[in-house]
Design a protein around this motif. Structure first.
Motif, PDB file in Angstrom:
ATOM      1  N   TYR A 186       0.831  -1.203   0.000  1.00 29.36           N
ATOM      2  CA  TYR A 186       0.000   0.000   0.000  1.00 29.36           C
ATOM      3  C   TYR A 186       0.864   1.252   0.000  1.00 29.36           C
ATOM      4  CZ  TYR A 186      -3.194   3.600   1.745  1.00 29.36           C
ATOM      5  OH  TYR A 186      -3.919   4.761   1.914  1.00 29.36           O
ATOM      6  N   ARG A 187       0.594   2.161  -0.931  1.00 32.31           N
ATOM      7  CA  ARG A 187       1.310   3.426  -1.067  1.00 32.31           C
ATOM      8  C   ARG A 187       2.816   3.232  -0.874  1.00 32.31           C
ATOM      9  NH1 ARG A 187      -1.375   8.769   1.139  1.00 32.31           N
ATOM     10  NH2 ARG A 187       0.011   9.465  -0.531  1.00 32.31           N
ATOM     11  N   PRO A 188       3.446   2.459  -1.739  1.00 40.66           N
ATOM     12  CA  PRO A 188       4.862   2.132  -1.572  1.00 40.66           C
ATOM     13  C   PRO A 188       5.774   3.350  -1.607  1.00 40.66           C
ATOM     14  CG  PRO A 188       4.091   1.470  -3.749  1.00 40.66           C
ATOM     15  CD  PRO A 188       2.871   1.818  -2.955  1.00 40.66           C
ATOM     16  N   GLU A 189       5.324   4.452  -2.203  1.00 41.98           N
ATOM     17  CA  GLU A 189       6.149   5.661  -2.196  1.00 41.98           C
ATOM     18  C   GLU A 189       6.314   6.214  -0.780  1.00 41.98           C
ATOM     19  OE1 GLU A 189       1.914   7.155  -2.453  1.00 41.98           O
ATOM     20  OE2 GLU A 189       3.071   5.438  -3.203  1.00 41.98           O
ATOM     21  N   ILE A 190       5.482   5.757   0.144  1.00 46.11           N
ATOM     22  CA  ILE A 190       5.594   6.174   1.543  1.00 46.11           C
ATOM     23  C   ILE A 190       6.105   5.037   2.416  1.00 46.11           C
ATOM     24  CG2 ILE A 190       4.333   6.944   3.598  1.00 46.11           C
ATOM     25  CD1 ILE A 190       2.374   8.350   1.754  1.00 46.11           C
ATOM     26  N   TYR A 191       5.448   3.878   2.334  1.00 46.77           N
ATOM     27  CA  TYR A 191       5.655   2.839   3.333  1.00 46.77           C
ATOM     28  C   TYR A 191       6.641   1.740   2.942  1.00 46.77           C
ATOM     29  CZ  TYR A 191       1.545   4.983   5.427  1.00 46.77           C
ATOM     30  OH  TYR A 191       0.668   5.879   5.986  1.00 46.77           O
ATOM     31  N   ASN A 192       7.164   1.762   1.726  1.00 45.74           N
ATOM     32  CA  ASN A 192       7.995   0.653   1.281  1.00 45.74           C
ATOM     33  C   ASN A 192       9.468   0.909   1.595  1.00 45.74           C
ATOM     34  OD1 ASN A 192       9.524  -1.151  -0.573  1.00 45.74           O
ATOM     35  ND2 ASN A 192       7.469  -1.729  -1.248  1.00 45.74           N
ATOM     36  N   PHE A 193       9.957   0.309   2.663  1.00 45.96           N
ATOM     37  CA  PHE A 193      11.338   0.484   3.107  1.00 45.96           C
ATOM     38  C   PHE A 193      12.320  -0.039   2.063  1.00 45.96           C
ATOM     39  CE2 PHE A 193      15.199  -0.816   5.288  1.00 45.96           C
ATOM     40  CZ  PHE A 193      15.441   0.223   6.166  1.00 45.96           C
ATOM     41  N   ARG A 194      12.022  -1.194   1.502  1.00 46.45           N
ATOM     42  CA  ARG A 194      12.895  -1.777   0.476  1.00 46.45           C
ATOM     43  C   ARG A 194      13.077  -0.827  -0.687  1.00 46.45           C
ATOM     44  NH1 ARG A 194      12.243  -2.356  -4.787  1.00 46.45           N
ATOM     45  NH2 ARG A 194      10.093  -3.081  -4.475  1.00 46.45           N
ATOM     46  N   ARG A 195      11.975  -0.258  -1.159  1.00 51.23           N
ATOM     47  CA  ARG A 195      12.013   0.680  -2.268  1.00 51.23           C
ATOM     48  C   ARG A 195      12.852   1.914  -1.919  1.00 51.23           C
ATOM     49  NH1 ARG A 195       6.795   2.939  -5.683  1.00 51.23           N
ATOM     50  NH2 ARG A 195       7.671   4.945  -6.317  1.00 51.23           N
ATOM     51  N   ALA A 196      12.719   2.420  -0.695  1.00 47.97           N
ATOM     52  CA  ALA A 196      13.478   3.600  -0.275  1.00 47.97           C
ATOM     53  C   ALA A 196      14.971   3.321  -0.245  1.00 47.97           C
ATOM     54  CB  ALA A 196      12.996   4.057   1.099  1.00 47.97           C
ATOM     55  N   MET A 197      15.350   2.124   0.219  1.00 46.48           N
ATOM     56  CA  MET A 197      16.776   1.791   0.256  1.00 46.48           C
ATOM     57  C   MET A 197      17.331   1.606  -1.154  1.00 46.48           C
ATOM     58  SD  MET A 197      17.396   2.057   3.416  1.00 46.48           S
ATOM     59  CE  MET A 197      15.978   3.175   3.622  1.00 46.48           C
ATOM     60  N   ASN A 198      16.569   0.980  -2.051  1.00 48.26           N
ATOM     61  CA  ASN A 198      17.007   0.842  -3.444  1.00 48.26           C
ATOM     62  C   ASN A 198      17.189   2.212  -4.092  1.00 48.26           C
ATOM     63  OD1 ASN A 198      14.962  -2.114  -4.216  1.00 48.26           O
ATOM     64  ND2 ASN A 198      16.919  -1.959  -3.169  1.00 48.26           N
ATOM     65  N   ALA A 199      16.259   3.125  -3.829  1.00 46.10           N
ATOM     66  CA  ALA A 199      16.342   4.468  -4.387  1.00 46.10           C
ATOM     67  C   ALA A 199      17.576   5.209  -3.886  1.00 46.10           C
ATOM     68  CB  ALA A 199      15.079   5.262  -4.054  1.00 46.10           C
ATOM     69  N   ALA A 200      18.020   4.853  -2.678  1.00 42.84           N
ATOM     70  CA  ALA A 200      19.205   5.488  -2.097  1.00 42.84           C
ATOM     71  C   ALA A 200      20.504   4.845  -2.556  1.00 42.84           C
ATOM     72  CB  ALA A 200      19.118   5.430  -0.569  1.00 42.84           C
ATOM     73  N   GLY A 201      20.419   3.794  -3.380  1.00 40.42           N
ATOM     74  CA  GLY A 201      21.611   3.175  -3.939  1.00 40.42           C
ATOM     75  C   GLY A 201      22.023   1.868  -3.316  1.00 40.42           C
ATOM     76  N   TYR A 202      21.182   1.322  -2.442  1.00 38.34           N
ATOM     77  CA  TYR A 202      21.523   0.064  -1.767  1.00 38.34           C
ATOM     78  C   TYR A 202      20.721  -1.096  -2.342  1.00 38.34           C
ATOM     79  CZ  TYR A 202      23.824   3.032   1.625  1.00 38.34           C
ATOM     80  OH  TYR A 202      24.663   3.954   2.210  1.00 38.34           O
ATOM     81  N   ALA A 203      21.380  -2.222  -2.576  1.00 35.48           N
ATOM     82  CA  ALA A 203      20.664  -3.442  -2.909  1.00 35.48           C
ATOM     83  C   ALA A 203      19.983  -3.955  -1.645  1.00 35.48           C
ATOM     84  CB  ALA A 203      21.626  -4.495  -3.454  1.00 35.48           C
ATOM     85  N   THR A 204      18.905  -4.694  -1.808  1.00 34.78           N
ATOM     86  CA  THR A 204      18.216  -5.268  -0.655  1.00 34.78           C
ATOM     87  C   THR A 204      17.955  -6.750  -0.903  1.00 34.78           C
ATOM     88  OG1 THR A 204      16.070  -4.613  -1.589  1.00 34.78           O
ATOM     89  CG2 THR A 204      17.077  -3.125   0.047  1.00 34.78           C
ATOM     90  N   LEU A 205      17.992  -7.513   0.174  1.00 36.67           N
ATOM     91  CA  LEU A 205      17.665  -8.934   0.137  1.00 36.67           C
ATOM     92  C   LEU A 205      16.657  -9.187   1.246  1.00 36.67           C
ATOM     93  CD1 LEU A 205      18.081 -11.770  -0.975  1.00 36.67           C
ATOM     94  CD2 LEU A 205      20.099 -11.991   0.504  1.00 36.67           C
ATOM     95  N   VAL A 206      15.383  -9.310   0.864  1.00 33.83           N
ATOM     96  CA  VAL A 206      14.315  -9.537   1.827  1.00 33.83           C
ATOM     97  C   VAL A 206      14.168 -11.034   2.058  1.00 33.83           C
ATOM     98  CG1 VAL A 206      11.856  -9.253   2.328  1.00 33.83           C
ATOM     99  CG2 VAL A 206      13.124  -7.422   1.151  1.00 33.83           C
ATOM    100  N   VAL A 207      14.217 -11.456   3.313  1.00 34.34           N
ATOM    101  CA  VAL A 207      14.197 -12.883   3.649  1.00 34.34           C
ATOM    102  C   VAL A 207      13.120 -13.156   4.689  1.00 34.34           C
ATOM    103  CG1 VAL A 207      15.534 -14.842   4.492  1.00 34.34           C
ATOM    104  CG2 VAL A 207      16.679 -13.012   3.209  1.00 34.34           C
ATOM    105  N   ASP A 208      12.295 -14.183   4.434  1.00 33.29           N
ATOM    106  CA  ASP A 208      11.318 -14.625   5.421  1.00 33.29           C
ATOM    107  C   ASP A 208      11.929 -15.701   6.318  1.00 33.29           C
ATOM    108  OD1 ASP A 208       9.179 -13.013   4.723  1.00 33.29           O
ATOM    109  OD2 ASP A 208       8.393 -14.439   3.250  1.00 33.29           O
TER     110      ASP A 208
END
Length: 341
Positions: free
Chosen positions: A79-101
């Motif tokens: 929902y509203r990933p431009e606000i609440y999506n942490f993964r997206r924010a880190m990617n936009a800042a230049g960091y790769a992300t690896l989300v693991v369950d």
């Protein structure tokens, strides 16, 4: 099982092509060369994992592991990933992300609940860190790895870092040493077997897998003044399970001693209204300076520990209305303490 529960109670702009927005503001997973999902093998099965790369080159990856009661959607919120999506924010800042369950969560393997421990999760996290440095799932090897945990997995990040000393930074969210025991026990008392809920009963859980009772997550993980009702609704729909056997060793990370052995830059994050980790009357989380003073004695100088309080937020800092301030604090810390290409 109920007796067991009573006994144990007592004792993340990203790669824009990753999502297509709908009219309701909810993002739907899309086919994008920037993100790919794969299973990561561990002794008890497989961990569901998703690697997302930033628009340009990056030599730093953040491993985002879901804590109890949440899965990877906590970091990659629809929902509203431009606000609440942490993964997206880190990617936009230049960091790769690896989300693991964690085991038991999302599409990860569901072993018998009583076999789950925080120690095994920390060992699995170590394997993921090592794989990221070699080139996980065929990706280019990452030079730097930062672990980012929430709540229970903040604890496992402490355990992994102090046991293996193989990461370049640690972010601990929903974490502090000022545990409010009565409030924490109150939260735990709101859990019940996941098989008692029709939506969860057919997913292969045994009776030792617990989840929050319907309607209790607002009290447990949010502050009413800092949460969008639509966020709360989606959080309820995507809530997860855990086993109480993950807590006895996991809680050791909040006792004096263990965090003192972290030797890499560390960021501690708490919501100002986190009923579980802010001490009595939220006093430990009055502001960032107060939390800094509270936490400094528990970390060695080598950790260069920095603390950040997200005002008004409950335990789920990723999903607070003002979560952009927390995202900015993580990026500032990472840019300063770890860096990326």
């Amino acid at each position: 099982m109920r007796a067991l529960i009573r006994t144990l109670t007592a004792s993340a702009a990203a790669v824009l092509g990753c999502f297509a927005l709908t009219a309701t503001g909810v993002a739907q997973p899309g086919d994008s060369p920037g993100c790919r999902s794969f299973p990561f093998p561990v002794p008890q099965g497989q961990l569901a994992s998703t690697l997302c790369l930033p628009p340009g080159p990056a030599d730093t990856v953040m491993v985002l592991m879901s804590g109890s009661n949440f899965n990877g959607s906590y970091w990659d919120f629809a929902y509203r990933p431009e606000i609440y999506n942490f993964r997206r924010a880190m990617n936009a800042a230049g960091y790769a992300t690896l989300v693991v369950d964690r085991l038991g969560d999302g599409a990860s393997t569901r072993p018998p609940s009583l076999t789950l421990t925080a120690s095994a999760t920390a060992e699995a996290l170590h394997g993921i860190v090592q794989a990221a440095r070699r080139g996980v799932d065929g990706a280019v090897p990452f030079e730097k790895v930062v672990t980012v945990g929430h709540s229970l997995t903040a604890g496992t990040s402490v355990m992994e870092s102090t046991a293996y000393h193989d990461v370049d930074g640690v972010v601990l969210t929903g974490y502090s040493h000022a545990i409010n025991v009565p409030e924490t026990l109150g939260v735990v008392s709101s859990y019940h077997p996941a098989v008692e809920e029709p939506e969860l009963a057919g997913r292969g859980y045994d009776s030792g897998y617990l989840t929050t009772r319907p309607g209790t997550r607002l009290h447990n993980f949010f502050d009413p003044g800092d949460v969008d009702p639509a966020v709360l609704d989606l959080d309820e729909q995507t809530k997860e399970v855990f086993s109480l056997t993950e807590y006895p060793d996991g809680m050791l990370s909040t006792l004096p001693g263990m965090s003192d052995f972290i030797t890499v830059p560390t960021l501690v994050v708490a919501g100002g209204r986190d009923r579980m980790v802010c001490g009595a009357d939220y006093s430990a989380c009055a502001d960032s300076a107060t939390l800094q003073a509270e936490e400094t004695p528990f970390f060695a100088p080598a950790a260069r520990m920095r603390a950040f309080v997200l005002p008004g937020s409950g335990h789920a800092v990723d999903l607070a209305r003002n979560t952009a301030d927390y995202q900015a604090a993580v990026v500032d810390w990472a840019d300063t303490m770890v860096g990326h290409r």
